[in-house]
Design a protein around this motif. Sequence first.
Motif, PDB file in Angstrom:
ATOM      1  N   ALA A  27      18.526   6.620 -30.567  1.00  0.00           N
ATOM      2  CA  ALA A  27      17.186   6.248 -31.024  1.00  0.00           C
ATOM      3  C   ALA A  27      16.133   5.538 -30.015  1.00  0.00           C
ATOM      4  O   ALA A  27      15.038   6.005 -30.023  1.00  0.00           O
ATOM      5  N   VAL A  28      16.575   4.811 -29.416  1.00  0.00           N
ATOM      6  CA  VAL A  28      15.889   4.050 -28.389  1.00  0.00           C
ATOM      7  C   VAL A  28      15.320   5.057 -27.210  1.00  0.00           C
ATOM      8  O   VAL A  28      14.407   5.073 -26.898  1.00  0.00           O
ATOM      9  N   LYS A  44       5.842  -0.366 -38.237  1.00  0.00           N
ATOM     10  CA  LYS A  44       6.640  -0.888 -39.383  1.00  0.00           C
ATOM     11  C   LYS A  44       6.210  -0.585 -40.687  1.00  0.00           C
ATOM     12  O   LYS A  44       6.853  -0.271 -41.434  1.00  0.00           O
ATOM     13  N   LYS A  45       4.699  -0.567 -40.730  1.00  0.00           N
ATOM     14  CA  LYS A  45       4.244  -0.378 -42.191  1.00  0.00           C
ATOM     15  C   LYS A  45       4.446   1.004 -42.575  1.00  0.00           C
ATOM     16  O   LYS A  45       4.963   1.328 -43.649  1.00  0.00           O
ATOM     17  N   ILE A  46       4.516   2.125 -41.433  1.00  0.00           N
ATOM     18  CA  ILE A  46       4.766   3.539 -41.967  1.00  0.00           C
ATOM     19  C   ILE A  46       6.322   3.766 -42.353  1.00  0.00           C
ATOM     20  O   ILE A  46       6.721   4.187 -43.511  1.00  0.00           O
ATOM     21  N   ALA A  51       8.437   6.643 -36.353  1.00  0.00           N
ATOM     22  CA  ALA A  51       9.059   6.239 -37.546  1.00  0.00           C
ATOM     23  C   ALA A  51      10.099   7.111 -38.337  1.00  0.00           C
ATOM     24  O   ALA A  51      11.163   6.669 -38.622  1.00  0.00           O
ATOM     25  N   TYR A  52       9.547   8.397 -38.256  1.00  0.00           N
ATOM     26  CA  TYR A  52      10.546   9.492 -38.877  1.00  0.00           C
ATOM     27  C   TYR A  52      11.677   9.406 -37.764  1.00  0.00           C
ATOM     28  O   TYR A  52      12.726   9.964 -38.407  1.00  0.00           O
ATOM     29  N   LEU A  53      11.539   9.458 -36.554  1.00  0.00           N
ATOM     30  CA  LEU A  53      12.611   9.672 -35.397  1.00  0.00           C
ATOM     31  C   LEU A  53      13.415   8.378 -36.040  1.00  0.00           C
ATOM     32  O   LEU A  53      14.759   8.615 -35.875  1.00  0.00           O
ATOM     33  N   VAL A  54      13.071   7.258 -35.973  1.00  0.00           N
ATOM     34  CA  VAL A  54      14.040   5.846 -36.235  1.00  0.00           C
ATOM     35  C   VAL A  54      14.838   6.257 -37.602  1.00  0.00           C
ATOM     36  O   VAL A  54      15.946   6.061 -37.692  1.00  0.00           O
TER      37      VAL A  54
END
Length: 576
Positions: A68-69, A90-92, A17-20
């Motif tokens: 990103a991918v 998704k929640k994070i 999540a941080y990466l995205v």
Amino acid sequence: MQNILSPQETSLAKKAAYLVLSHFDKSYRWFTRITRGAQQRFEKGNWKETQLASRERINIYEQSLSDAVAEIYHLTSVHKKDDVFWQELKKIFALQLEGHPQFELAETFFNSVIGRIFKHRKIDDDMMFVHPSRCFLPGQDRDKVINSFDTTTTVREMYEAIFKTYRYNIPFEDYERDLQNLEDALRARLSTSQLASVQAVEILKPTFFRGKAAYLIGRICMPDETLPFVIAMRRYNAPNMFVDALLTDRKDLSVIFGFARSYFMADTQNPAEVAAFLQELLPNKKNFELYMALGHYKHGKTVFYRNFLSHLETSEDHFEAAPGIRGLVMMVFHLPSYGVVFKIIKDEFAESKKITRQHVKDCYKLVKMSDRIGRMADTHEYVNFRFPLDRIAPELIEELKETCASSLEFTENELVIKHMYIERKMTPLNLYLQQETDEDKVTNALDELGMCIKQIAMANIFPGDMLHKNFGITRHGRVIFYDYDEICLMNERNFRALPKSDDPYAIDTLSVGPSDVFPEQFEHFIVGKRKFKDILKNLHGDLMTQEYWRNVQIKCERGDVQHFTPYAANKRFKRD
């Protein structure tokens, strides 16, 4: 029993999540840097750099998404993760967006990452932001995007205050004249009592740059009504600028934000608030259209899809083939109650079309990357788009199966179209001319058709198939081109005189090359009826000459960048 991620998997989801989000933030910084440079390019008159910057900004999203991918794949074996992992991700990610000024754009970026990983086959709100994670309340950050000006002073003093706030490193051609023009225009628009009742003049903080123009966009607030307040500024090649018009009609503002124009460069860290302010000025525009106008076309696609789902829930009509003559390359259908058309590339083309499927895609991409100058409709590409089967007319299903079966996939309840384009709905020009009985409107439409072809050519694009069925007319009476399968750059065609023959349709095929074009023949193909041909020839007879097209080629080869004013000539201030 509910599946729960292990601590290791939860930690991995947090890293992902941080990466995205990091890649989104990097992408938006890149987007902002290019957008912010628009003012300097305007001040220096770097028009070619302006066009290059526009193309670069469009490409940013795909580059950032690919990066990103790739990192997600490097971080973990994505296809070994079950749905619980992606739901937790998704929640994070949603928690990370708390207080983020571009949270809605970041959600779209997240959707694109998940879509790329699963090839857009999992449109699931548990794993993606099919619906937004929160409700945006317009006005909460309004002070971050607008400047308010004192209206208790004189009109002239208000204008002086505006130009002390919005400063450009370039002199005015005639500052005093421009101030007087602006004052006269406002006094002509508002009565004395209306002027006295003005409560506020609010202007968005970013200047809106596009081509050789810059716009200050705001509104005049009065007790009983609110009017648009747009100061349009221009530059020629001389080292100065001038105020070109004051626009206070919603129709003018709507055309400036039209779907056939290139995206604005307007620097803001609060795009949702800017879009909300613009929608208050343009209530007939959809929210997704305004995001696209700001250059956030990917998020515009997301908002469109949400709007589309909402419309399906509140309507009952059925998808059917679009009105007009069937195309040779595209199958086009629509929902009568909705303002777009859906275009699918056919499996097979007529023998007259010596092109491939990839060629068609390349043509649509060329338009996306070009200056559309208000004459070429913006198109939006979708993959694996889903339609409820019970809303599709049986006749349309049969026609889709006959013409583009390879693009279709049927489930129990849905039709999935693997690849298609969406475009704003217009009245096909051929239908308009058949139905319209007002001679002045017919003449205006044919004049618009000629101007449309000429302006597209001056933007370095040869329209190719110029049959009037490939053009649409908007509710404002503006003619727009929307069929791109035969377009090319101007230097890719050889404009020649027609070989002499008693038969106007006959050509010595031995002397014709694949890139040869004979403008003298255009009168036989652009419009059908003799009456329409005569009007078009009278208004734009030069289109039927090789000299006209060769002169345009010379200008394009020289690199001349054209500017076409989006508002009527009678709105422009007079200059010496």
